[in-house]
Design a protein around this motif. Structure first.
Motif, short mmCIF file in Angstrom:
data_model
loop_
_atom_site.label_atom_id
_atom_site.label_comp_id
_atom_site.label_asym_id
_atom_site.label_seq_id
_atom_site.Cartn_x
_atom_site.Cartn_y
_atom_site.Cartn_z
N ALA A 202 0.83 -1.20 0.00
CA ALA A 202 0.00 0.00 0.00
C ALA A 202 0.87 1.26 0.00
CB ALA A 202 -0.91 0.00 1.22
N ILE A 203 0.30 2.36 -0.48
CA ILE A 203 0.93 3.67 -0.43
C ILE A 203 0.03 4.59 0.37
CG2 ILE A 203 1.73 5.66 -1.75
CD1 ILE A 203 2.34 3.79 -4.07
N ARG A 204 0.56 5.13 1.46
CA ARG A 204 -0.19 6.04 2.31
C ARG A 204 0.65 7.29 2.55
NH1 ARG A 204 -4.34 2.88 3.96
NH2 ARG A 204 -3.97 0.64 4.08
N ALA A 205 0.04 8.45 2.35
CA ALA A 205 0.78 9.70 2.48
C ALA A 205 -0.12 10.80 3.02
CB ALA A 205 1.36 10.12 1.12
N ASP A 206 0.44 11.59 3.94
CA ASP A 206 -0.27 12.77 4.41
C ASP A 206 0.71 13.92 4.58
OD1 ASP A 206 0.52 13.12 7.43
OD2 ASP A 206 0.07 10.99 7.24
N GLY A 207 0.22 15.14 4.34
CA GLY A 207 1.06 16.32 4.42
C GLY A 207 0.61 17.36 3.43
N LYS A 208 1.58 18.08 2.85
CA LYS A 208 1.30 19.11 1.85
C LYS A 208 2.00 18.72 0.56
CE LYS A 208 1.00 22.83 5.27
NZ LYS A 208 1.55 24.15 5.70
N PHE A 209 1.22 18.54 -0.50
CA PHE A 209 1.77 18.08 -1.77
C PHE A 209 1.38 19.01 -2.91
CE2 PHE A 209 0.61 14.23 0.76
CZ PHE A 209 1.91 13.94 1.20
N GLY A 210 2.35 19.28 -3.79
CA GLY A 210 2.07 20.12 -4.95
C GLY A 210 1.71 19.32 -6.18
N GLN A 211 2.23 18.09 -6.29
CA GLN A 211 1.98 17.25 -7.45
C GLN A 211 2.11 15.79 -7.05
OE1 GLN A 211 4.75 17.86 -10.69
NE2 GLN A 211 3.37 16.98 -12.21
N LEU A 212 1.30 14.93 -7.68
CA LEU A 212 1.30 13.50 -7.37
C LEU A 212 1.53 12.68 -8.63
CD1 LEU A 212 -1.92 13.35 -5.14
CD2 LEU A 212 0.45 13.52 -4.33
N ARG A 213 2.41 11.69 -8.51
CA ARG A 213 2.56 10.63 -9.50
C ARG A 213 2.66 9.33 -8.72
NH1 ARG A 213 7.54 13.38 -12.79
NH2 ARG A 213 6.46 15.25 -13.56
N VAL A 214 1.55 8.65 -8.57
CA VAL A 214 1.46 7.52 -7.65
C VAL A 214 0.87 6.32 -8.38
CG1 VAL A 214 0.53 6.70 -5.46
CG2 VAL A 214 1.15 9.11 -5.71
N SER B 139 -1.60 15.96 -12.01
CA SER B 139 -1.28 14.79 -11.21
C SER B 139 -1.95 13.55 -11.77
CB SER B 139 -1.72 15.00 -9.75
OG SER B 139 -1.03 16.08 -9.17
N LYS B 140 -1.37 12.38 -11.42
CA LYS B 140 -1.91 11.11 -11.90
C LYS B 140 -1.79 10.05 -10.81
CE LYS B 140 -2.01 8.07 -15.93
NZ LYS B 140 -1.45 7.82 -17.29
N VAL B 141 -2.86 9.29 -10.62
CA VAL B 141 -2.89 8.20 -9.64
C VAL B 141 -3.42 6.96 -10.34
CG1 VAL B 141 -3.80 7.42 -7.43
CG2 VAL B 141 -3.30 9.86 -7.77
N GLU B 142 -2.69 5.85 -10.24
CA GLU B 142 -3.08 4.61 -10.92
C GLU B 142 -3.01 3.44 -9.95
OE1 GLU B 142 -1.57 4.12 -15.15
OE2 GLU B 142 -0.11 5.56 -14.37
N SER B 143 -4.02 2.56 -10.06
CA SER B 143 -4.03 1.33 -9.27
C SER B 143 -4.72 0.23 -10.07
CB SER B 143 -4.78 1.55 -7.95
OG SER B 143 -4.88 0.34 -7.23
N VAL B 144 -4.13 -0.97 -10.06
CA VAL B 144 -4.72 -2.08 -10.80
C VAL B 144 -5.87 -2.69 -10.01
CG1 VAL B 144 -4.32 -4.36 -11.78
CG2 VAL B 144 -2.61 -2.57 -12.05
N SER B 145 -5.60 -3.08 -8.76
CA SER B 145 -6.66 -3.75 -7.99
C SER B 145 -6.88 -3.14 -6.61
CB SER B 145 -6.35 -5.24 -7.84
OG SER B 145 -5.13 -5.43 -7.14
N GLY B 146 -6.25 -2.03 -6.32
CA GLY B 146 -6.43 -1.41 -5.01
C GLY B 146 -7.33 -0.20 -5.07
#
Length: 280
Positions: A180-192, A211-218
């Protein structure tokens, strides 16, 4: 006389045997691993010696613009240092399989093989406002980054989770195969991106860049400030999406726009659901 000759021959044979063993041992010795550094001055640019029992090594942060770790089984914890220097320390024998190279503004820590224990860990301490880039890679170990402000964090794990806690990052780039990927804080851009792990990101700052977020089965959960400007594009083979900020719901594909919609956020899944919620 014959007895003395026999004793002389025996002692000579023993001396030759010991010499051969010594030469063989020197040829088998690895090239300055961290496990041997306890009795050697550190071979980095700082050239600072360590004591016989020390497992920590330090570097001048202003001389390093990139810190990279490539671990094969040990976990990595990254946190803020208290004195503005970069520090490396090791737990449970992790130093035995690690080497470090400092050259051209880069500090690279490599673990060639795990030493057998499941709780081996490398601890990396960076100045809280470090201006360089951190690139963390691990096979089989978790990656945890806490309390740092960085221009860019690139984390990649095979078989381990990635956790980012209370960090300020201009760019968060994270990739996991089965954790898993878990993140908290202040973000300007995401590539996850994950293959089979869930993604949970909470930013108290509005995203400023595409920004872009990709998940196959999660599943994907994205928390953003209520006044964020974004245009979210969702696509999934069998998943659903819910945006509680705009009140938008849908299946398989759709879009949700908040504010001016100036920042594009693309979310793609195969079978995972997407939830957008207001950050606290």
């Amino acid at each position: 006389m014959r007895q003395q000759q026999r004793l002389g021959i025996i002692w000579l044979a023993l001396a030759l045997l010991l010499t051969v063993l010594l030469l063989w041992g020197l040829r088998q010795r690895p090239s300055i691993p961290f496990g041997a550094l306890a009795s050697w001055p550190f071979a980095g640019k700082d050239g600072e010696a360590t004591s016989d029992t020390a497992k920590e090594h330090e570097f001048a942060a202003e001389e390093i613009s990139l810190v990279k770790t490539d671990l094969q089984g040990s976990s990595l914890s990254v946190e803020a240092s208290q004195d503005g220097r970069i520090r490396l320390s090791f737990l449970n024998g992790a130093e035995a399989g690690c080497t470090a190279t400092q050259s051209g503004g880069r500090l690279v820590v490599t673990e060639k093989k795990k030493q057998g224990r499941q709780d081996q860990e490398l601890i990396l301490r960076l100045p809280s406002g470090y201006s360089g880039m951190l690139k963390a890679e691990s096979v089989g170990g978790r990656i945890t980054v806490t309390g740092l402000s960085l221009p860019e964090l690139a984390a990649e794990s095979v078989g381990g989770a990635i956790q980012v806690r209370d960090c300020g990052l201009e760019l968060l780039e994270a990739e996991s195969v089965s954790g898993a990927i878990r993140a908290d804080g202040k973000f300007g851009q995401l590539r996850v991106e994950t293959v089979s792990g869930a993604i949970d990101i909470a930013s108290t700052q509005a995203l400023r860049h595409k920004s872009k977020v990709e998940s196959v089965s999660g599943a994907v959960r994205l928390c953003l400030p209520e006044r964020s400007d974004y245009s979210l594009q969702f696509e999934s083979a069998s998943g659903t999406f819910t945006d509680s900020i705009t009140g938008t719901n849908g299946r398989k594909q759709g879009s949700s726009v908040n504010g001016t919609g100036s920042v594009t956020i693309a979310v793609e899944t195969v079978s995972g659901a997407l939830r957008v919620e207001k950050s606290r």
